[in-house]
Design a protein around this motif. Structure first.
Motif, mmCIF file in Angstrom:
data_model
loop_
_atom_site.group_PDB
_atom_site.id
_atom_site.type_symbol
_atom_site.label_atom_id
_atom_site.label_comp_id
_atom_site.label_asym_id
_atom_site.label_seq_id
_atom_site.Cartn_x
_atom_site.Cartn_y
_atom_site.Cartn_z
ATOM 1 N N ASN A 81 -45.113 -7.736 70.938
ATOM 2 C CA ASN A 81 -44.474 -8.188 72.180
ATOM 3 C C ASN A 81 -45.274 -7.901 73.446
ATOM 4 O OD1 ASN A 81 -41.951 -9.016 70.918
ATOM 5 N ND2 ASN A 81 -41.800 -6.848 70.374
ATOM 6 N N THR A 82 -46.500 -7.455 73.295
ATOM 7 C CA THR A 82 -47.205 -6.982 74.494
ATOM 8 C C THR A 82 -47.948 -8.097 75.228
ATOM 9 O OG1 THR A 82 -48.536 -5.154 75.322
ATOM 10 C CG2 THR A 82 -49.448 -6.364 73.452
ATOM 11 N N LEU A 94 -62.878 2.666 66.257
ATOM 12 C CA LEU A 94 -62.342 1.286 66.302
ATOM 13 C C LEU A 94 -61.983 0.730 64.920
ATOM 14 C CD1 LEU A 94 -64.565 -0.307 69.132
ATOM 15 C CD2 LEU A 94 -62.156 0.359 69.277
ATOM 16 N N PRO A 95 -62.834 0.910 63.893
ATOM 17 C CA PRO A 95 -62.460 0.355 62.580
ATOM 18 C C PRO A 95 -61.143 0.919 62.037
ATOM 19 C CG PRO A 95 -64.782 0.974 62.614
ATOM 20 C CD PRO A 95 -64.183 1.494 63.892
ATOM 21 N N PHE A 96 -60.783 2.139 62.451
ATOM 22 C CA PHE A 96 -59.557 2.753 61.908
ATOM 23 C C PHE A 96 -58.281 2.231 62.558
ATOM 24 C CE2 PHE A 96 -62.998 5.843 61.283
ATOM 25 C CZ PHE A 96 -62.974 5.892 59.888
ATOM 26 N N ILE A 97 -58.402 1.625 63.736
ATOM 27 C CA ILE A 97 -57.178 1.073 64.370
ATOM 28 C C ILE A 97 -57.119 -0.444 64.202
ATOM 29 C CG2 ILE A 97 -56.888 2.936 66.038
ATOM 30 C CD1 ILE A 97 -58.033 0.757 68.120
ATOM 31 N N ALA A 98 -58.185 -1.027 63.640
ATOM 32 C CA ALA A 98 -58.273 -2.492 63.535
ATOM 33 C C ALA A 98 -57.129 -3.057 62.694
ATOM 34 C CB ALA A 98 -59.619 -2.887 62.947
ATOM 35 N N GLY A 99 -56.740 -2.351 61.625
ATOM 36 C CA GLY A 99 -55.681 -2.829 60.737
ATOM 37 C C GLY A 99 -54.352 -2.963 61.479
ATOM 38 N N LEU A 100 -54.077 -2.014 62.376
ATOM 39 C CA LEU A 100 -52.823 -2.065 63.142
ATOM 40 C C LEU A 100 -52.821 -3.249 64.095
ATOM 41 C CD1 LEU A 100 -52.179 1.672 64.100
ATOM 42 C CD2 LEU A 100 -50.785 0.216 62.617
ATOM 43 N N ILE A 101 -53.961 -3.491 64.723
ATOM 44 C CA ILE A 101 -54.045 -4.629 65.655
ATOM 45 C C ILE A 101 -53.875 -5.928 64.851
ATOM 46 C CG2 ILE A 101 -55.521 -5.861 67.310
ATOM 47 C CD1 ILE A 101 -56.695 -3.148 68.117
ATOM 48 N N ALA A 102 -54.509 -5.973 63.671
ATOM 49 C CA ALA A 102 -54.369 -7.171 62.818
ATOM 50 C C ALA A 102 -52.906 -7.381 62.439
ATOM 51 C CB ALA A 102 -55.235 -7.014 61.567
ATOM 52 N N ASP A 103 -52.215 -6.311 62.069
ATOM 53 C CA ASP A 103 -50.797 -6.454 61.706
ATOM 54 C C ASP A 103 -49.971 -6.938 62.896
ATOM 55 O OD1 ASP A 103 -51.460 -5.647 59.210
ATOM 56 O OD2 ASP A 103 -50.585 -3.629 59.359
ATOM 57 N N GLY A 104 -50.318 -6.458 64.083
ATOM 58 C CA GLY A 104 -49.627 -6.900 65.302
ATOM 59 C C GLY A 104 -49.845 -8.389 65.542
ATOM 60 N N ILE A 105 -51.073 -8.853 65.289
ATOM 61 C CA ILE A 105 -51.377 -10.287 65.469
ATOM 62 C C ILE A 105 -50.603 -11.108 64.432
ATOM 63 C CG2 ILE A 105 -53.224 -12.020 65.269
ATOM 64 C CD1 ILE A 105 -55.143 -9.845 66.421
ATOM 65 N N SER A 106 -50.587 -10.636 63.184
ATOM 66 C CA SER A 106 -49.844 -11.355 62.137
ATOM 67 C C SER A 106 -48.362 -11.426 62.507
ATOM 68 C CB SER A 106 -49.994 -10.651 60.782
ATOM 69 O OG SER A 106 -51.354 -10.556 60.457
ATOM 70 N N ALA A 107 -47.831 -10.332 63.063
ATOM 71 C CA ALA A 107 -46.408 -10.322 63.453
ATOM 72 C C ALA A 107 -46.162 -11.318 64.582
ATOM 73 C CB ALA A 107 -46.000 -8.916 63.888
ATOM 74 N N ARG A 108 -47.102 -11.435 65.522
ATOM 75 C CA ARG A 108 -46.931 -12.426 66.603
ATOM 76 C C ARG A 108 -46.848 -13.831 66.001
ATOM 77 N NH1 ARG A 108 -48.488 -9.959 71.849
ATOM 78 N NH2 ARG A 108 -48.893 -11.960 72.877
#
Ligand SMILES: NC(=O)C1=CN([C@@H]2O[C@H](COP(=O)(O)OP(=O)(O)OC[C@H]3O[C@@H](n4cnc5c(N)ncnc54)[C@H](O)[C@@H]3O)[C@@H](O)[C@H]2O)C=CC1
Ligand SMILES: O=P(O)(O)OC[C@H]1O[C@](O)(CO)[C@@H](O)[C@@H]1O
Length: 383
Positions: A81-82, A94-108
């Motif tokens: 929602n951001t 950065l590689p360790f947080i990439a999965g969370l950002i990807a999941d956020g994009i998939s949720a959008r």
């Protein structure tokens, strides 16, 4: 509007947080440090102090925290929602947080959120956001990649503000130098309608990031490594020694020659930029440890990093790089038990041939240059 910011550390709270808040954003800070996250959730505000005469305070409010180790699903839902995602977490993280950002994009995508979003990595590295994009895409399906291609931007950025390690009772308090510069590559944005006040938007970031990395960061690191070699513990004590000052001025002269040659910077303006940087290093209101500024020497010896890249490019242009080379010799002697990369580097240098270690950490294939670095290192250890 709200932003999700990864890394509630020094630059995160002390620079990115200030800028987002002054632009009217509510900020969800994401971090693994539970002391900081709990304090953000308890208080929803914090203070920044300017390290200068008068010690002016800047109040930041409308903030909270998410611990990504304990509550990854909350991070995903915040990204869903951001209006903006930023990071100041360190290039290696950065590689360790990439999965969370990807999941956020998939949720959008799953929820039909087609609002464009920019993800801005505010790290000391060339091409940081595009690097992060590559890491995020590793976690996306082909359909989600298509969605991201259309709606999610990863504009590269350069951030400049000296924020030393903090020593306060209040875990959220942060003291920063007054100088600040945040430059974003506008051509890579998906949502250029969101322009932050005090951020500079440019069509081509490369000259800016190179000017910053090869001036502020090469210069600061030169003070750190020369200072450590001469036995100092803080940047302030080191730069007060004329040998260190001469070394940093010499390093900046070389990178300045490259930058002027490559990007046509005006020599007088570039000299004024360098003088300002030296005065920032000398700021008596900041106590900065050599350990912080010299941290992660293996990263800093990288092929595209603040020493090897200018050396390579100066060599290609037949320009002088002797002070940078001399400094690289000192980086290889950087021996700090609290820095894991320093420990690893010294271990490698004990166990393997120095020439092989140099090749490995710098990624250099140019045998002549590798031998020049070896000679510089040997001159330092045999002194
Ligand atoms: N401090 C400075 O003066 C400047 C720093 N930078 C860059 O900003 C970035 C951050 O640097 P600092 O703020 O100085 O470091 P810092 O160590 O103060 O902050 C990094 C934060 O990231 C958090 N973190 C680490 N791993 C994590 C993970 N897996 N998930 C979530 N959070 C995690 C840490 O707990 C910490 O709070 C670096 O890339 C640095 O090069 C750029 C300009 C100036
Ligand atoms: O993690 P890095 O790249 O060493 O970042 C710290 C650097 O950031 C700065 O504080 C500001 O860019 C430099 O002065 C300092 O050397």
């Amino acid at each position: 509007m709200n932003a999700v910011h990864f890394g509630a550390g020094n630059i995160g709270r002390g620079f990115i947080g200030e800028t987002l808040a002054s632009n009217g954003f509510d900020i969800h800070f994401v971090d693994v440090n539970s002391t900081i996250i709990d304090a953000l959730n308890d208080r929803k505000e914090y203070d920044i102090e300017l390290a200068a005469e008068g010690k002016k305070k800047i109040h930041v409010s409308n903030v909270d925290g998410i611990n990504n180790k304990d509550n990854p699903e909350k991070v995903v839902s915040a990204i869903e929602n951001t209006d903006m995602v930023t990071t100041a977490i360190g290039p290696k993280i950065l590689p360790f947080i990439a999965g969370l950002i990807a999941d956020g994009i998939s949720a959008r995508k799953a929820n039909g959120n087609e609002k464009t979003l920019d993800v801005i990595a505010c790290e000391n590295m060339i091409g940081g956001s595009q690097f992060l994009k590559g890491e995020v895409y590793k976690h996306l399906s082909d359909d989600d990649k298509k969605f991201a291609d259309e709606y999610i931007g990863f504009p590269n950025a350069a951030v400049d503000r000296i924020v030393p390690i903090q020593h306060h009772e209040d875990p959220l308090a942060v003291s920063v130098e007054p100088f600040k510069e945040w430059v974003v590559d506008e051509s890579q944005m998906k949502n250029p309608a969101i322009k932050l006040d005090t951020v500079v938007y440019v069509k081509d970031l490369e000259p800016y990031i190179e000017r910053k990395l090869f001036s502020v960061n090469t210069g600061h690191a030169t003070v750190a490594y020369t200072g450590e070699y001469l036995g100092y513990k803080t940047i302030g004590d080191a730069i007060a020694d004329e040998k260190v000052l001469k070394q940093v001025k010499g390093a900046l002269k070389e990178t300045g020659d490259l930058l002027i040659h490559k990007w046509n910077f005006d020599p007088a303006e570039h000299k004024a930029y360098q003088d300002k940087i030296l005065s920032r290093f000398e700021n008596k209101y900041i106590s900065d440890d050599i350990l912080r500024v010299g941290r992660t020497p293996i990263r800093k010896l990288g092929f595209d990093e603040r020493f090897i890249r200018p050396i390579r490019e100066l060599k290609e242009r037949s320009l002088d790089y002797s002070v940078l080379l001399d400094t690289v010799g000192m980086i290889l002697t950087f021996d700090e038990e609290k820095d894991s990369e320093s420990v690893e580097l010294q271990k490698m240098l004990k166990e393997d041939k120095a020439i092989d270690v140099i090749k490995k950490v710098t990624g250099l294939k140019d045998e002549d240059l590798v031998n020049e670095i070896l000679a510089s290192y040997e001159a330092k250890i045999n002194k």
